[in-house]
Scaffold this motif. Structure first.
Motif, short mmCIF file in Angstrom:
data_model
loop_
_atom_site.label_atom_id
_atom_site.label_comp_id
_atom_site.label_asym_id
_atom_site.label_seq_id
_atom_site.Cartn_x
_atom_site.Cartn_y
_atom_site.Cartn_z
N ILE B 175 -5.72 -4.22 17.30
CA ILE B 175 -5.19 -5.50 16.80
C ILE B 175 -4.36 -5.27 15.54
O ILE B 175 -3.28 -5.87 15.36
N ALA B 176 -4.83 -4.36 14.68
CA ALA B 176 -4.08 -4.06 13.46
C ALA B 176 -2.72 -3.48 13.79
O ALA B 176 -1.71 -3.84 13.16
N SER B 177 -2.65 -2.60 14.79
CA SER B 177 -1.36 -1.99 15.09
C SER B 177 -0.42 -2.99 15.75
O SER B 177 0.79 -2.95 15.51
N VAL B 178 -0.98 -3.93 16.53
CA VAL B 178 -0.12 -4.97 17.10
C VAL B 178 0.41 -5.87 15.97
O VAL B 178 1.57 -6.29 15.98
N ASN B 179 -0.45 -6.12 14.96
CA ASN B 179 0.01 -6.89 13.81
C ASN B 179 1.14 -6.18 13.08
O ASN B 179 2.10 -6.81 12.64
N LEU B 180 1.01 -4.87 12.96
CA LEU B 180 2.05 -4.10 12.28
C LEU B 180 3.36 -4.16 13.06
O LEU B 180 4.45 -4.29 12.48
N LEU B 181 3.23 -4.13 14.39
CA LEU B 181 4.43 -4.23 15.24
C LEU B 181 5.07 -5.61 15.06
O LEU B 181 6.30 -5.73 14.99
N ALA B 182 4.22 -6.64 14.95
CA ALA B 182 4.75 -7.98 14.72
C ALA B 182 5.44 -8.07 13.37
O ALA B 182 6.43 -8.80 13.22
N LEU B 183 4.94 -7.30 12.39
CA LEU B 183 5.59 -7.28 11.08
C LEU B 183 7.00 -6.71 11.16
O LEU B 183 7.93 -7.25 10.55
N VAL B 184 7.14 -5.61 11.90
CA VAL B 184 8.47 -5.02 12.08
C VAL B 184 9.41 -6.03 12.72
O VAL B 184 10.53 -6.27 12.25
N ILE B 185 8.91 -6.69 13.77
CA ILE B 185 9.76 -7.64 14.49
C ILE B 185 10.09 -8.83 13.60
O ILE B 185 11.22 -9.34 13.61
N LEU B 186 9.11 -9.24 12.76
CA LEU B 186 9.34 -10.39 11.89
C LEU B 186 10.42 -10.09 10.85
O LEU B 186 11.31 -10.92 10.60
N SER B 187 10.36 -8.88 10.28
CA SER B 187 11.39 -8.56 9.29
C SER B 187 12.75 -8.42 9.95
O SER B 187 13.79 -8.77 9.36
N MET B 188 12.75 -7.96 11.23
CA MET B 188 14.03 -7.89 11.94
C MET B 188 14.55 -9.29 12.26
O MET B 188 15.76 -9.52 12.28
N VAL B 189 13.64 -10.23 12.52
CA VAL B 189 14.06 -11.61 12.73
C VAL B 189 14.73 -12.15 11.47
O VAL B 189 15.79 -12.79 11.53
N GLY B 190 14.14 -11.82 10.31
CA GLY B 190 14.74 -12.26 9.06
C GLY B 190 16.13 -11.68 8.86
O GLY B 190 17.07 -12.39 8.50
N LEU B 191 16.26 -10.38 9.14
CA LEU B 191 17.57 -9.73 8.99
C LEU B 191 18.57 -10.33 9.96
O LEU B 191 19.73 -10.57 9.61
N HIS B 192 18.11 -10.59 11.17
CA HIS B 192 19.00 -11.13 12.20
C HIS B 192 19.49 -12.52 11.81
O HIS B 192 20.66 -12.86 12.00
N ARG B 193 18.56 -13.30 11.22
CA ARG B 193 18.95 -14.65 10.82
C ARG B 193 19.97 -14.59 9.68
O ARG B 193 20.87 -15.39 9.60
N ARG B 194 19.80 -13.61 8.81
CA ARG B 194 20.74 -13.52 7.69
C ARG B 194 22.09 -12.98 8.12
O ARG B 194 23.10 -13.23 7.49
N SER B 195 22.11 -12.18 9.20
CA SER B 195 23.36 -11.55 9.58
C SER B 195 24.14 -12.40 10.55
O SER B 195 25.06 -11.91 11.18
N SER B 196 23.75 -13.67 10.74
CA SER B 196 24.39 -14.46 11.79
C SER B 196 25.80 -14.88 11.39
O SER B 196 26.61 -15.17 12.25
N ALA B 197 26.08 -14.93 10.12
CA ALA B 197 27.41 -15.43 9.71
C ALA B 197 28.48 -14.38 9.95
O ALA B 197 28.19 -13.20 10.01
#
Lengths: 194, 197
Positions: B175-197
Motif C-alpha cells: 500500500i505504501a508503494s502504491v501511495n508513492l506511485l500516486a505521489l509521482v502521478i500527482l506531482s506530474m498532474v500538477g506539472l501538466h496543469r501548469r504547462s497547459s498554457a
C-alpha cells in the motif's frame, strides 16, 4: 470547497482555450521546448529489446535432466514469476507506439507526455516487482536456504540457472531504463511548465 | 461560500494565478497526507518484518526404534535474504520520505524548485520499494505453498504467526508503494496543469 472546484474548472477552461489555439503558443514560444525525443526513443528501443529478450530467455529456460536418485526426469519452469512477466512487453509495445507517434510530431503536447509518464511509472512498478520476484527465487535456487531446508538446485540445472540469471539481469536493466524514462519525461514536462 | 465561489470565478477570469495557487495548495495538502502515509507505512512494515520471530518445537523422528526427538526451530526475517532486502528497502524509503516530507513542508511557498528532484527520487523509490515487495512476496509464496518440483517444502504450517506477520508487513508495504506511485502521478498532474498554457 466550492472555491477550489470553481478554480479547477476555471483552469480547465483556461487549458481548453489554450488547446483550441495552439499556434499562439507554438509560434512564439517563451522558451524553446527541449527536444529530447530521440533520446527518449532510443531508451524506449533499449527497453523494448531488453524486455523481449528477458521474456524469451525466461520462457525458453527449460532443462530436463535425469537425476540418479529420482527415476523420473524432471523439468521445470518457475511458475511464480512467469505469470507476471508475460504481461509487461505488451504494455511496453503500447508505450513504444505512443512514443513513435510523439516522435512524428516534433513538439508533443503535454498531455501525451503526461500519459507517457503515467504508463511508464506503472510499468516501472510492475517491472521492478517482477525483477525482485525473479531475483529472490533465483537467489534461493543459487544459494539455497538451510534454515528452512530448501536445497540449492543450480548445481543440478546449470543451463537453466544461467537462463534465469541472465533474464533477471536483463529485466533489471529494463526496470532501470523505465525509471530513466520517467525521469526524462518529467524533466521534459518540467521544462514546459511555468 | 457562494460569494467566495463567485469571487473565485471572477478572479479566475481576470488573473488565474491566485486560483491556481489555491488549487496547488489543495494538491499540496493531499500530497503531504499521502507522503505522511508513506512514512508511517514503510516504518510499520520494516518494524513488523524485523521483529517477526517465532520458535516452534518440531519433533523429528531419527530412527523408528527411538522416540521422536523434539528440536526447537526458529523462523526469523534475517534468515532470508529476500526479507532482509525488504527491510532495507523499506528503511531507505522511510528515511527518504521523512526527509522529503520535511522538505515539502518547509518549502511550501516555492514548490517549483523542489518538484523535479523530489519526483525523480520518488520514481527511484517506487522502483526500490516495488522490487523489495516482489522479492518478499516471492519468498512468502514459496513459504506458503512450497515448490514441489524442486523439493522446497512449505513452512507456513509450522510457523503460523511468523507467516501472518510477514504477509501483513508485505501488504502494508505494498500500500505504501502504491501511495508513492500516486505521489509521482500527482506531482506530474500538477506539472501538466501548469504547462497547459
Amino acid at each position: 470547497m466550492a472555491s477550489t472546484e470553481t478554480s479547477t474548472t476555471s483552469t480547465t477552461n483556461d487549458f481548453s482555450g489554450g488547446k483550441t489555439a495552439p499556434e499562439s503558443g507554438y509560434v512564439v514560444p517563451s522558451r524553446p521546448p527541449p527536444n529530447l525525443f530521440f533520446l527518449d526513443f532510443g531508451l524506449r528501443l533499449l527497453l523494448f529489446a531488453s524486455a523481449v529478450s528477458g521474456l524469451v530467455v525466461m520462457v525458453t529456460s527449460k532443462q530436463t535432466k535425469l537425476i540418479p536418485v529420482t527415476v523420473a526426469p524432471s523439468s521445470q519452469i518457475f511458475v511464480i514469476r512467469d505469470a507476471k512477466f508475460q504481461h509487461s512487453p505488451a504494455f511496453i509495445i503500447i508505450t513504444m507506439l505512443v512514443s513513435f507517434f510523439s516522435i512524428a510530431s516534433p513538439s508533443p503536447s503535454p498531455k501525451t507526455l503526461f500519459l507517457l509518464i503515467l504508463f511508464d511509472t506503472l510499468m516501472a512498478g510492475v517491472m521492478a516487482s517482477a525483477t525482485g520476484n525473479a531475483g529472490s527465487v533465483a537467489y534461493i535456487g543459487l544459494k539455497g536456504n538451510s534454515h528452512v531446508n530448501w536445497n540449492k538446485i543450480c548445481n543440478m540445472y546449470g543451463k537453466f540457472c544461467r537462463h534465469v540469471g541472465s533474464s533477471t539481469a536483463v529485466s533489471l536493466v529494463a526496470s532501470i531504463v523505465l525509471v530513466l524514462l520517467v525521469v526524462l519525461s518529467s524533466y521534459s514536462l518540467y521544462r514546459r511548465s511555468r | 461560500m457562494e460569494s467566495i465561489a463567485k469571487q473565485g470565478v471572477n478572479g479566475g477570469l481576470r488573473h488565474g494565478t491566485g486560483d491556481e495557487g489555491k488549487t496547488q495548495a489543495g494538491a499540496g495538502v493531499s500530497a503531504g497526507i499521502l507522503r505522511l502515509l508513506v512514512v508511517a507505512m514503510t516504518l510499520v512494515a520494516a518494524l513488523v518484518m524485523a521483529t517477526a520471530s517465532e520458535t516452534q518445537t518440531v519433533s523429528i523422528e531419527v530412527a523408528p526404534t527411538l522416540p521422536p526427538l523434539p528440536v526447537p526451530v526458529t523462523a526469523k526475517a534475517s534468515y532470508s535474504s529476500a526479507f532482509v532486502y525488504f527491510i532495507v528497502a523499506n528503511a531507505i524509503a522511510f528515511a527518504y520520505s521523512a526527509c522529503s516530507l520535511a522538505v515539502v513542508v518547509l518549502k511550501r511557498g516555492s514548490t517549483r524548485g523542489s518538484i523535479l528532484p523530489i519526483s525523480i527520487l520518488d520514481a527511484v523509490m517506487v522502483g526500490l520499494l516495488f522490487s523489495g515487495n516482489g522479492a518478499a512476496a516471492a519468498f512468502g509464496v514459496l513459504g506458503k505453498y512450497g515448490n514441489s518440483h524442486v523439493g522446497w517444502t512449505k513452512v507456513c504450517n509450522v510457523f503460523g504467526r511468523f507467516c501472518a506477520q510477514a504477509s501483513a508487513s508485505i501488504v502494508v508495504s505494498l500500500i505504501a508503494s502504491v501511495n508513492l506511485l500516486a505521489l509521482v502521478i500527482l506531482s506530474m498532474v500538477g506539472l501538466h496543469r501548469r504547462s497547459s498554457a
